[in-house]
Write a protein that holds these residues in place. Structure first.
Motif, PDB file in Angstrom:
ATOM      1  N   MET A   1       1.034  -1.033   0.033  1.00 55.42           N
ATOM      2  CA  MET A   1       0.038   0.022  -0.072  1.00 55.42           C
ATOM      3  C   MET A   1       0.808   1.324   0.330  1.00 55.42           C
ATOM      4  N   LEU A   2       1.896   1.042   0.825  1.00 60.02           N
ATOM      5  CA  LEU A   2       2.722   2.306   0.963  1.00 60.02           C
ATOM      6  C   LEU A   2       3.556   2.606  -0.151  1.00 60.02           C
ATOM      7  N   LYS A   3       3.992   1.404  -0.747  1.00 60.20           N
ATOM      8  CA  LYS A   3       4.962   1.345  -2.223  1.00 60.20           C
ATOM      9  C   LYS A   3       4.311   2.039  -3.109  1.00 60.20           C
TER      10      LYS A   3
ATOM     11  N   ALA B   1      -0.843  -1.304   9.414  1.00 62.67           N
ATOM     12  CA  ALA B   1      -0.566  -1.197   8.196  1.00 62.67           C
ATOM     13  C   ALA B   1      -1.131  -2.536   7.362  1.00 62.67           C
ATOM     14  N   VAL B   2      -1.637  -3.244   7.962  1.00 67.21           N
ATOM     15  CA  VAL B   2      -2.333  -4.204   7.355  1.00 67.21           C
ATOM     16  C   VAL B   2      -3.580  -3.792   6.494  1.00 67.21           C
ATOM     17  N   PRO B   3      -3.762  -3.873   5.222  1.00 62.88           N
ATOM     18  CA  PRO B   3      -4.739  -3.417   4.350  1.00 62.88           C
ATOM     19  C   PRO B   3      -6.375  -3.934   4.833  1.00 62.88           C
TER      20      PRO B   3
ATOM     21  N   GLU C   1      -8.673  -4.465   3.109  1.00 63.32           N
ATOM     22  CA  GLU C   1      -9.263  -5.500   2.414  1.00 63.32           C
ATOM     23  C   GLU C   1      -8.825  -6.922   2.766  1.00 63.32           C
TER      24      GLU C   1
ATOM     25  N   ALA D   1      -0.442 -11.508   8.940  1.00 63.41           N
ATOM     26  CA  ALA D   1       0.159 -10.431   8.143  1.00 63.41           C
ATOM     27  C   ALA D   1       1.008  -9.247   8.734  1.00 63.41           C
TER      28      ALA D   1
ATOM     29  N   ILE E   1       9.988  -7.238  14.748  1.00 62.55           N
ATOM     30  CA  ILE E   1      10.808  -6.046  15.019  1.00 62.55           C
ATOM     31  C   ILE E   1      10.375  -5.338  16.354  1.00 62.55           C
TER      32      ILE E   1
ATOM     33  N   LYS F   1       8.283 -12.053   4.430  1.00 63.40           N
ATOM     34  CA  LYS F   1       7.907 -11.512   3.381  1.00 63.40           C
ATOM     35  C   LYS F   1       7.923 -12.332   2.003  1.00 63.40           C
TER      36      LYS F   1
ATOM     37  N   ARG G   1       5.038 -14.500   2.339  1.00 60.68           N
ATOM     38  CA  ARG G   1       3.808 -13.675   1.982  1.00 60.68           C
ATOM     39  C   ARG G   1       3.372 -13.309   0.545  1.00 60.68           C
ATOM     40  N   SER G   2       4.472 -13.037  -0.346  1.00 63.52           N
ATOM     41  CA  SER G   2       4.452 -12.575  -1.532  1.00 63.52           C
ATOM     42  C   SER G   2       3.998 -13.845  -2.520  1.00 63.52           C
TER      43      SER G   2
END
Lengths: 312, 314
Positions: free
Chosen positions: B1-3, B185-187, B189, B212, B219, B307, B310-311
């Motif tokens: 989303m941020l990208k 930050a999790v969308p 949707e 997610a 971190i 990551k 997830r992708s």
């Protein structure tokens, strides 16, 4: 395709500010240090005619040194004496680095410290300023009231670890000591744990709690019924802690630590307290030291619960 | 989303900096900003070099048997690091075990469940918590917490557990804030899709949103650990500072320990520069540095793995 990329600074202002807290912390410590009773600067805006004597070292001596500095203001108002604690080792290190005029030390100076001083062109000069009787303290609820040096050594090396072996309750002994940079720690190690035997390699049991201050020891003694510790006579309060009568050996009488028994030498754990200067002291410092060793200074020694050099 | 946001703003930024507007002043400003950024790397490099220069000789001058020994008593030149390492680990592990679940649950409540007015009240308060100086918490632990721990049956109130409690409290704000940001930050949707296929709210939170946000939560945990393992003053006041390896039989956490940080803080003031003891203290610093480095590397590995997974799922 959407992805939840995690960006600390955009999402969390707190993360970006984390490093800022270090600044706040150091500021806070500065404020604390400035408010601490161990730092006594009578007046910040001193006229240029006033001289400042820097006086640093033993925490055992710090209250005494403060009282002296305060009383000496009456004698010589032009002299400012700044007193700081930190431990005997810290005081000598500062003397060697020439950042103080007088180092307060609660043990005799070590050989390696003299060597380090000579290497830096400093000749430490010794002055005995008072005598301190080291009191052995336990909680008021503890039934034990007499111990020999032999038993103390066995307790602090961990050979005796339960109060019932000493006629007390069936409870583990909690050992309290000052940190290793304290002159009191070194004195106790040499005179009690090792019983004055310089060949002995006996050391404190590993489970000994090392407290950063005298206050740390007294507060733990007051709340823990199984704790035992040691502290300068000037720092104990018989109303809140129980003082143990100590015998030099099994055949000797048990003696309570008091100013009187410290002065006549019958209490076995008493030690001289020192002030060291770099070389022969300057006039102002020499006058101050003479005043401390004189009747007025020694009167204050007795008032604070330490043992004076001369009868008041 | 941020990208995608970034991608959208990029052409606009380029349009602004047309050659006509690029003054020499701008070049200087760029250089200053670059210098400020690079100075971090430079300073870290210097710190590391200094640490190595002062501390490495200890590993040569002190026999390995001594370094791996179980006694730390500098007066007799006993420099066993083991009790200090165990002390730091016990306190840190204790703090993480207490703080991570508590912090994560709080973050979930704040991010997913709490009504708006509660969230707006709680979030600033949590940030205030983060600003309390550690020495204040240490004092609180010493005066208030230690007697409670002692009453609970520990031989003394100054134990690894007391230290862990204080550290947990100190790392909570960090863990909560960062986990909450990660959840945020999790969308939307993801949640909508999950609810649409009939999952309950709890299933959505636990099976969709939290996984997610995994990288952010990891971190948060690592930063919490980082804060805990490096903390000094508070720990020094409440753990008793006995360089002892607690025995398993009597409840490891309920015995006094001495951490690496407290050892450095307590002993640094007395040592002569360049002495064996001085180098030994820097050797502790090196061990501490390597430990935090290992934890951070582990965290980036975990995040990287998450990551990719997830992708490939999406």
């Amino acid at each position: 395709m959407q992805q939840a990329t995690w960006q600390p600074c955009r999402l969390s202002p707190i993360l970006c500010r984390l490093s800022g807290h270090t600044v706040w912390l150091s500021l806070f410590i500065l404020v604390l240090a400035a408010c601490s009773p161990a730092v006594e600067l009578a007046s910040a805006a001193a006229p240029s005619s006033q001289r400042v004597i820097q006086n640093k070292g033993s925490d055992t001596l710090v209250n005494l040194a403060l009282a002296w500095a305060e009383a000496y203001r009456q004698v010589n108002p032009d002299l400012l004496i700044a007193v700081t604690g930190g431990g005997s080792g810290t005081g000598i290190a500062s003397l060697i680095n020439r950042t103080v005029d007088i180092a307060n030390v609660s043990r005799h100076i070590k050989e390696e410290e003299i060597d380090a001083a000579h290497a830096n062109g400093v000749e430490p000069t010794e002055f005995i300023v008072a005598i301190d009787a080291l009191a052995i303290v336990v909680n008021l609820a503890n039934p034990v009231s007499e111990l020999t040096i032999d038993q103390l050594s066995a307790i602090f090396t961990g050979q005796i670890d339960n109060w019932k072996e000493l006629g007390g309750n069936d409870a583990p002994i909690i050992l309290l000591s000052r940190e290793t940079n304290s002159g009191t720690h070194v004195y106790f190690l040499e005179e009690v744990v090792r019983q004055g035997d310089s060949g002995s390699k006996a050391i404190f049991a590993p489970q000994t709690l090392l407290m950063p201050s005298s206050v740390g020891i007294t507060s733990e003694i007051r709340r823990n019924p199984n704790a035992i510790g040691y502290d300068g006579l000037g720092y104990v309060d018989p109303a809140h802690e129980k003082l143990i009568a100590v015998a030099a050996d099994a055949g000797s009488p048990y003696v309570m630590p008091t100013v009187a028994t410290g002065m006549d030498g019958s209490y076995p754990i008493a030690r001289p307290l020192y002030m060291y200067t770099a070389g022969q002291p300057s006039d102002a410092v020499a006058e101050y030291l003479a005043w401390i060793q004189g009747p007025q200074g020694q009167q204050i020694v007795a008032e604070l619960g330490f043992v004076p050099l001369i009868s008041p | 989303m941020l990208k995608t946001e970034q991608a959208a703003s990029l052409p606009a930024a380029q349009a602004e900096t047309t050659p006509s507007r690029r003054h020499s002043g701008e070049w200087w400003i760029e250089q200053i900003i670059r210098g400020a950024g690079l100075s971090t790397i430079f300073i870290i490099g210097l710190i590391f070099l200094f640490l190595l220069r002062e501390g490495l000789p200890a590993f040569v001058r002190i026999s390995p048997l001594n370094l791996l020994g179980v006694r730390w008593y500098p007066i007799e030149e006993l420099y066993g690091l083991l009790p200090l390492l165990v002390g730091s680990l016990l306190v840190t592990v204790g703090a993480v075990v207490i703080a991570v679940p508590l912090g994560l649950i709080t973050a979930i409540y704040l991010g997913e469940i709490a009504p708006l007015w509660q969230r707006e009240l709680l979030k600033p308060l949590i940030e205030v918590l983060a600003g309390i100086p550690s020495i204040v918490l240490g004092f609180l632990g010493w005066v208030a917490l230690a007697p409670l721990v002692q009453q609970a049956g520990a031989p003394t109130g100054l134990t690894a557990f007391t230290g862990a409690l204080i550290l947990a409290y100190m790392s909570l704000p960090t863990i909560i804030s960062i986990s909450e940001d990660a959840l945020y930050a999790v969308p939307k949707e993801y949640r909508d899709a999950s609810l649409a296929i009939g999952a309950t709210e709890w299933q959505t939170i636990w099976r969709v949103v939290v996984p997610a946000a995994r990288s952010g939560i990891v971190i948060a945990t690592v930063l919490g650990i980082g804060r805990a393992i490096g903390e000094t003053m508070a720990v020094m006041m409440v753990t008793g500072n006995a360089a002892n390896i607690p025995s398993l039989a009597t409840g490891m956490f309920f015995q006094p320990v001495r951490t690496m940080t407290a050892t450095i803080a307590a002993e640094m003031g007395e040592v002569a520069q360049g002495s064996l003891h001085y180098q030994a203290l820097f050797a502790i610093g090196i061990v501490l540095f390597l430990l935090t480095f290992a934890i951070n590397s582990l965290a980036s590995m975990l995040i990287g793995g998450g990551k990719q997974q997830r992708s490939s799922q999406l």
